[in-house]
Design a protein around this motif. Structure first.
Motif, PDB file in Angstrom:
ATOM      1  N   HIS A 327       0.922  -1.302   0.055  1.00  0.00           N
ATOM      2  CA  HIS A 327       0.177   0.188   0.124  1.00  0.00           C
ATOM      3  C   HIS A 327       0.986   1.346   0.041  1.00  0.00           C
ATOM      4  CE1 HIS A 327      -3.746  -2.152   0.436  1.00  0.00           C
ATOM      5  NE2 HIS A 327      -3.078  -3.056   1.315  1.00  0.00           N
ATOM      6  N   PHE A 328       0.236   2.274   0.343  1.00  0.00           N
ATOM      7  CA  PHE A 328       0.691   3.806  -0.002  1.00  0.00           C
ATOM      8  C   PHE A 328       0.600   4.506   1.523  1.00  0.00           C
ATOM      9  CE2 PHE A 328      -0.004   1.934  -3.967  1.00  0.00           C
ATOM     10  CZ  PHE A 328       1.228   2.348  -4.949  1.00  0.00           C
ATOM     11  N   VAL A 329       1.373   5.544   1.500  1.00  0.00           N
ATOM     12  CA  VAL A 329       1.230   6.361   2.649  1.00  0.00           C
ATOM     13  C   VAL A 329      -0.053   7.140   2.923  1.00  0.00           C
ATOM     14  CG1 VAL A 329       2.377   8.293   3.865  1.00  0.00           C
ATOM     15  CG2 VAL A 329       3.914   6.810   2.549  1.00  0.00           C
ATOM     16  N   GLU A 330      -0.795   7.550   1.824  1.00  0.00           N
ATOM     17  CA  GLU A 330      -2.233   7.955   1.950  1.00  0.00           C
ATOM     18  C   GLU A 330      -3.171   6.854   2.573  1.00  0.00           C
ATOM     19  OE1 GLU A 330      -4.834   8.459  -1.399  1.00  0.00           O
ATOM     20  OE2 GLU A 330      -3.350   8.046  -2.693  1.00  0.00           O
ATOM     21  N   ASP A 331      -2.893   5.677   2.278  1.00  0.00           N
ATOM     22  CA  ASP A 331      -3.590   4.551   2.878  1.00  0.00           C
ATOM     23  C   ASP A 331      -3.333   4.266   4.171  1.00  0.00           C
ATOM     24  OD1 ASP A 331      -4.595   3.772   0.496  1.00  0.00           O
ATOM     25  OD2 ASP A 331      -2.827   2.764  -0.160  1.00  0.00           O
ATOM     26  N   LEU A 332      -1.969   4.746   4.753  1.00  0.00           N
ATOM     27  CA  LEU A 332      -1.759   4.688   6.147  1.00  0.00           C
ATOM     28  C   LEU A 332      -2.453   5.777   6.971  1.00  0.00           C
ATOM     29  CD1 LEU A 332       0.162   3.707   8.480  1.00  0.00           C
ATOM     30  CD2 LEU A 332       2.006   5.176   7.516  1.00  0.00           C
ATOM     31  N   PHE A 333      -2.572   6.894   6.316  1.00  0.00           N
ATOM     32  CA  PHE A 333      -3.209   7.977   6.963  1.00  0.00           C
ATOM     33  C   PHE A 333      -4.675   7.414   7.036  1.00  0.00           C
ATOM     34  CE2 PHE A 333      -5.826  11.678   6.207  1.00  0.00           C
ATOM     35  CZ  PHE A 333      -5.759  12.458   7.631  1.00  0.00           C
ATOM     36  N   TYR A 334      -5.480   6.986   6.011  1.00  0.00           N
ATOM     37  CA  TYR A 334      -6.792   6.636   6.276  1.00  0.00           C
ATOM     38  C   TYR A 334      -6.824   5.305   7.223  1.00  0.00           C
ATOM     39  CZ  TYR A 334      -6.792   8.999   1.675  1.00  0.00           C
ATOM     40  OH  TYR A 334      -6.649   9.705   0.708  1.00  0.00           O
ATOM     41  N   ALA A 335      -5.951   4.615   7.298  1.00  0.00           N
ATOM     42  CA  ALA A 335      -5.669   3.404   8.407  1.00  0.00           C
ATOM     43  C   ALA A 335      -5.537   3.792   9.837  1.00  0.00           C
ATOM     44  CB  ALA A 335      -4.823   2.515   7.903  1.00  0.00           C
ATOM     45  N   GLY A 336      -5.260   4.995  10.188  1.00  0.00           N
ATOM     46  CA  GLY A 336      -5.117   5.591  11.408  1.00  0.00           C
ATOM     47  C   GLY A 336      -3.887   6.404  11.575  1.00  0.00           C
ATOM     48  N   GLY A 337      -2.994   6.454  10.378  1.00  0.00           N
ATOM     49  CA  GLY A 337      -1.763   7.501  10.508  1.00  0.00           C
ATOM     50  C   GLY A 337      -0.529   6.641  11.341  1.00  0.00           C
ATOM     51  N   LEU A 338       0.280   7.616  11.611  1.00  0.00           N
ATOM     52  CA  LEU A 338       1.487   7.241  12.475  1.00  0.00           C
ATOM     53  C   LEU A 338       1.024   7.023  13.851  1.00  0.00           C
ATOM     54  CD1 LEU A 338       4.551   6.397  12.004  1.00  0.00           C
ATOM     55  CD2 LEU A 338       5.016   8.906  12.911  1.00  0.00           C
ATOM     56  N   PRO A 339       0.009   7.695  14.512  1.00  0.00           N
ATOM     57  CA  PRO A 339       0.008   7.601  15.900  1.00  0.00           C
ATOM     58  C   PRO A 339      -0.850   5.988  15.995  1.00  0.00           C
ATOM     59  CG  PRO A 339      -0.899   9.679  14.976  1.00  0.00           C
ATOM     60  CD  PRO A 339      -0.504   9.005  13.965  1.00  0.00           C
ATOM     61  N   ALA A 340      -1.435   5.466  15.016  1.00  0.00           N
ATOM     62  CA  ALA A 340      -1.676   3.979  15.224  1.00  0.00           C
ATOM     63  C   ALA A 340      -0.607   3.151  15.255  1.00  0.00           C
ATOM     64  CB  ALA A 340      -2.855   3.901  14.212  1.00  0.00           C
ATOM     65  N   ILE A 341       0.462   3.451  14.462  1.00  0.00           N
ATOM     66  CA  ILE A 341       1.337   2.611  14.462  1.00  0.00           C
ATOM     67  C   ILE A 341       2.088   2.824  15.910  1.00  0.00           C
ATOM     68  CG2 ILE A 341       3.873   2.410  13.575  1.00  0.00           C
ATOM     69  CD1 ILE A 341       2.127   1.138  11.814  1.00  0.00           C
ATOM     70  N   ILE A 342       2.329   3.993  16.443  1.00  0.00           N
ATOM     71  CA  ILE A 342       2.948   4.416  17.825  1.00  0.00           C
ATOM     72  C   ILE A 342       2.162   3.742  18.807  1.00  0.00           C
ATOM     73  CG2 ILE A 342       3.624   6.184  19.327  1.00  0.00           C
ATOM     74  CD1 ILE A 342       3.982   7.888  16.819  1.00  0.00           C
ATOM     75  N   ARG A 343       1.019   3.743  18.642  1.00  0.00           N
ATOM     76  CA  ARG A 343       0.264   3.088  19.817  1.00  0.00           C
ATOM     77  C   ARG A 343       0.396   1.561  19.828  1.00  0.00           C
ATOM     78  NH1 ARG A 343      -4.946   1.121  21.393  1.00  0.00           N
ATOM     79  NH2 ARG A 343      -5.834   1.770  23.346  1.00  0.00           N
ATOM     80  N   GLU A 344       0.530   0.880  18.689  1.00  0.00           N
ATOM     81  CA  GLU A 344       0.909  -0.450  18.719  1.00  0.00           C
ATOM     82  C   GLU A 344       2.180  -0.795  19.273  1.00  0.00           C
ATOM     83  OE1 GLU A 344      -0.743  -3.261  18.003  1.00  0.00           O
ATOM     84  OE2 GLU A 344      -2.458  -2.472  17.036  1.00  0.00           O
ATOM     85  N   LEU A 345       3.165   0.156  19.400  1.00  0.00           N
ATOM     86  CA  LEU A 345       4.413  -0.178  20.209  1.00  0.00           C
ATOM     87  C   LEU A 345       4.488   0.321  21.616  1.00  0.00           C
ATOM     88  CD1 LEU A 345       6.662   1.082  16.578  1.00  0.00           C
ATOM     89  CD2 LEU A 345       6.134  -1.169  17.652  1.00  0.00           C
TER      90      LEU A 345
END
Length: 586
Positions: A327-345
């Motif tokens: 996928h692409f970075v815009e998809d990452l934004f729609y999926a929750g963005g970097l905050p969602a990644i950070i929360r997973e970690l």
């Protein structure tokens, strides 16, 4: 019309707010104050803006039509100004050197340190209390951060955002597809006409590369370090919320000035460790290492290349993004963005690290949610078990080399093959498609003299396109080794940043055709099967190449650039000179 205040001639404005650095310019009485204020007023600024009631906020803009990724920054800067005005600040926009990755020859990396000097001296020399760093294309982000660190006034990063994914023949495309197109073009599977059509389809909106290349990696680095607001890294450039982010960054920098929140307060050792772990989960660019090391050197945090391997070793790949995924970075934004990644970690991060909005990174992400597990996987069920950047050691790279496991071919992660050597980039271009080149899919392609000094600036040529006759066999990956870099959009089993580089007599310079080389990523090993005695004998005959640069910035760069494992900064730029202007001519 009376445009002056009644007490203009007698008030020492610096006494109203002695904390504002700008009052060293504008708060003076007599001739000195007259000079600093009078010419600024020819832009229509009223006197009360200079009295210390409003902090002066610089907008460091890397807009340039030669930097297409940043070509929308004029409009974005207006949103920043609105935010600064609303928060009670006084915005002043200024340009610095802009580095367009797709235009500058031989490589934008050659000028990263020069741009950082431009930023540093512009910030120190001018009447600024804080600064918004507007950056997008690959090298603009680290160069602006490096310069700001060396001055250490309140600073916030505003990224330009990724472009929208391209559309070609019914499918999404991005910069990583360039390498696939290049192979197809080389073998005749893609015509020149199709190539031209594809290039028009790929960059279809403003913004930087749509994949998790170096530009988005740098934006994510800034956010995970705490230098940017949440979601700064992923909002698409074409999305109206990017302007909202710009407005909010403008408001926040005024607050940072009032609280005296500086880069040195944010960029702690814990912040750097957070950035390394987040980058691992994203499958970010290998260029991340060289830029983060340089930033650490400017702010005074002790960071080494070994930290990257240690801190990312147990972090799985969570982001299903090209070039490591789909996928692409815009998809990452729609999926929750970097905050969602950070929360997973959050189980491994330093959640108490402070960020630009005054909150901790943990507080910023405590309510973040994932809306698409196809794009953002969980720690318990990751997209890939291996992530991050592997740091290799061995007699071929005593000071280290790097490889991106998430973008490599698993079958080649442990491999021994004979070397096919190219002495420099011109040698490679001249012989790589020669039908008589003695090469097979098990060989190891070795490219010398493309490191920081050897090909000044260390260009992104490490992911060498395979020989035409190998591609014709349906093979699309081989082990490739160089002292250069590769684009964050690239992929393959590519060993980069070999240190010491060949141009300074590193063992890479001594590799000969037919030598056996072993790559063992699990053991973090890169080994040349040549004895120490034979290497010493070869070194006797080593002669440094004549680079042909004796003057100007490039000459200075060659004399002072450090090796890749040290961040490839100029040796005399390490550390900080602070914000104080040593001399005042007025």
């Amino acid at each position: 019309m009376d445009t002056t205040d009644k007490n203009e001639s007698t008030t020492d404005a610096s006494s109203q707010n002695p904390k504002l650095r700008s009052q060293e310019w504008f708060g003076r009485t007599g001739k000195d104050g007259f000079i600093y204020r009078a010419w600024m007023k020819n832009q229509g600024f009223p006197h009360h803006l200079f009295t210390g009631e409003k902090p002066v906020i610089g907008i460091c803009n890397t807009w340039s039509e030669l930097t297409p990724c940043n070509a929308h920054f004029r409009e974005l800067a207006e949103a920043v100004k609105r935010g600064i005005w609303e928060a009670g600040g006084f915005p002043l926009e200024f340009p610095v050197m802009s580095l367009g990755e797709c235009q500058i020859k031989p490589t934008a990396m050659l000028f990263r340190n020069l741009a950082s000097m431009d930023v540093e001296e512009s910030l120190r020399a001018n009447s600024l209390d804080g600064v918004v760093l507007m950056c997008g294309c690959d090298k603009t982000t680290p160069s602006l951060i490096m310069g700001a660190c060396s001055v250490d006034i309140p600073s916030i990063v505003l990224s330009g955002g990724p472009m929208l994914a391209g559309r070609y023949q019914g499918r999404k495309i991005g910069t990583s597809d360039l390498w696939r197109f290049a192979e197809d073009f080389k073998t005749g599977a893609m015509s020149q006409e199709e190539f031209v059509t594809a290039e028009a389809c790929m960059a279809r909106s403003q913004g930087h590369c749509a994949v998790m290349g170096t530009a988005s990696t740098m934006a994510a680095m800034a956010e995970s370090l705490g230098l940017a607001l949440p979601d700064n890294a992923t909002i698409p450039a074409a999305d109206s919320r990017r302007k909202v982010m710009a407005h909010m960054a403008g408001m926040q920098i005024v607050e940072m000035v009032r609280k005296d929140l500086k880069p040195s307060d944010i960029l702690t050792r814990e912040a750097f460790e957070n950035a390394i772990m987040v980058n691992a989960a994203l499958g970010g660019s290998t260029n991340f290492i060289i830029h983060l090391l340089a930033i650490a050197g400017r702010i005074g945090v002790d960071l080494s290349i070994d930290d990257f391997d240690r801190l990312s070793a147990n972090i799985p790949l969570l982001a299903n993004l090209q070039p490591s995924g789909e996928h692409f970075v815009e998809d990452l934004f729609y999926a929750g963005g970097l905050p969602a990644i950070i929360r997973e970690l959050r189980g491994v991060l330093h959640n108490e690290a402070i960020t630009a909005n005054g909150k901790t990174i943990g507080q910023n992400c405590e309510k973040a949610a994932c809306y698409d597990r196809e794009v953002i996987a969980s720690v318990d069920e990751p997209f890939k078990p291996e992530s991050g950047i592997a740091v290799l050691k061995g007699n071929l790279c005593p000071n280290g080399a790097v490889l991106k496991p998430s973008a490599a071919t698993p079958a080649l992660m442990k491999h021994t093959g004979r070397a096919v050597v190219f002495e420099n980039i011109d040698d490679y271009k001249a012989r790589i498609d020669d039908p008589d080149l003695d090469v097979d899919p098990t060989c190891v392609l070795v490219l010398k003299n493309v490191g920081p000094k050897g090909y000044p600036g260390m260009p992104e040529v490490g992911n060498m396109t395979l020989p035409k006759k190998i591609l014709a066999q349906g093979v699309h990956d081989m082990v490739r080794i160089s002292d250069g870099r590769m684009s964050g959009t690239g992929f393959g089993t590519v060993v980069l940043h070999v240190s010491p580089e060949s141009a300074v007599g590193g063992n890479l310079a001594l590799v000969q055709n037919g030598d056996l080389i072993t790559l063992d990523v699990e053991q973090r090993l890169l080994h040349l099967h040549v004895s120490d005695q034979d290497l010493a004998a070869r070194l006797v005959h080593f002669k440094p190449i004549d680079l042909g640069y004796n003057r100007g910035y490039v000459g200075m760069y060659i004399r002072h650039v450090t090796q890749a494992h040290e961040g490839a900064d100029l040796d005399f730029l390490k550390g900080s000179s602070g914000s104080v202007v040593k001399r005042d001519s007025h």
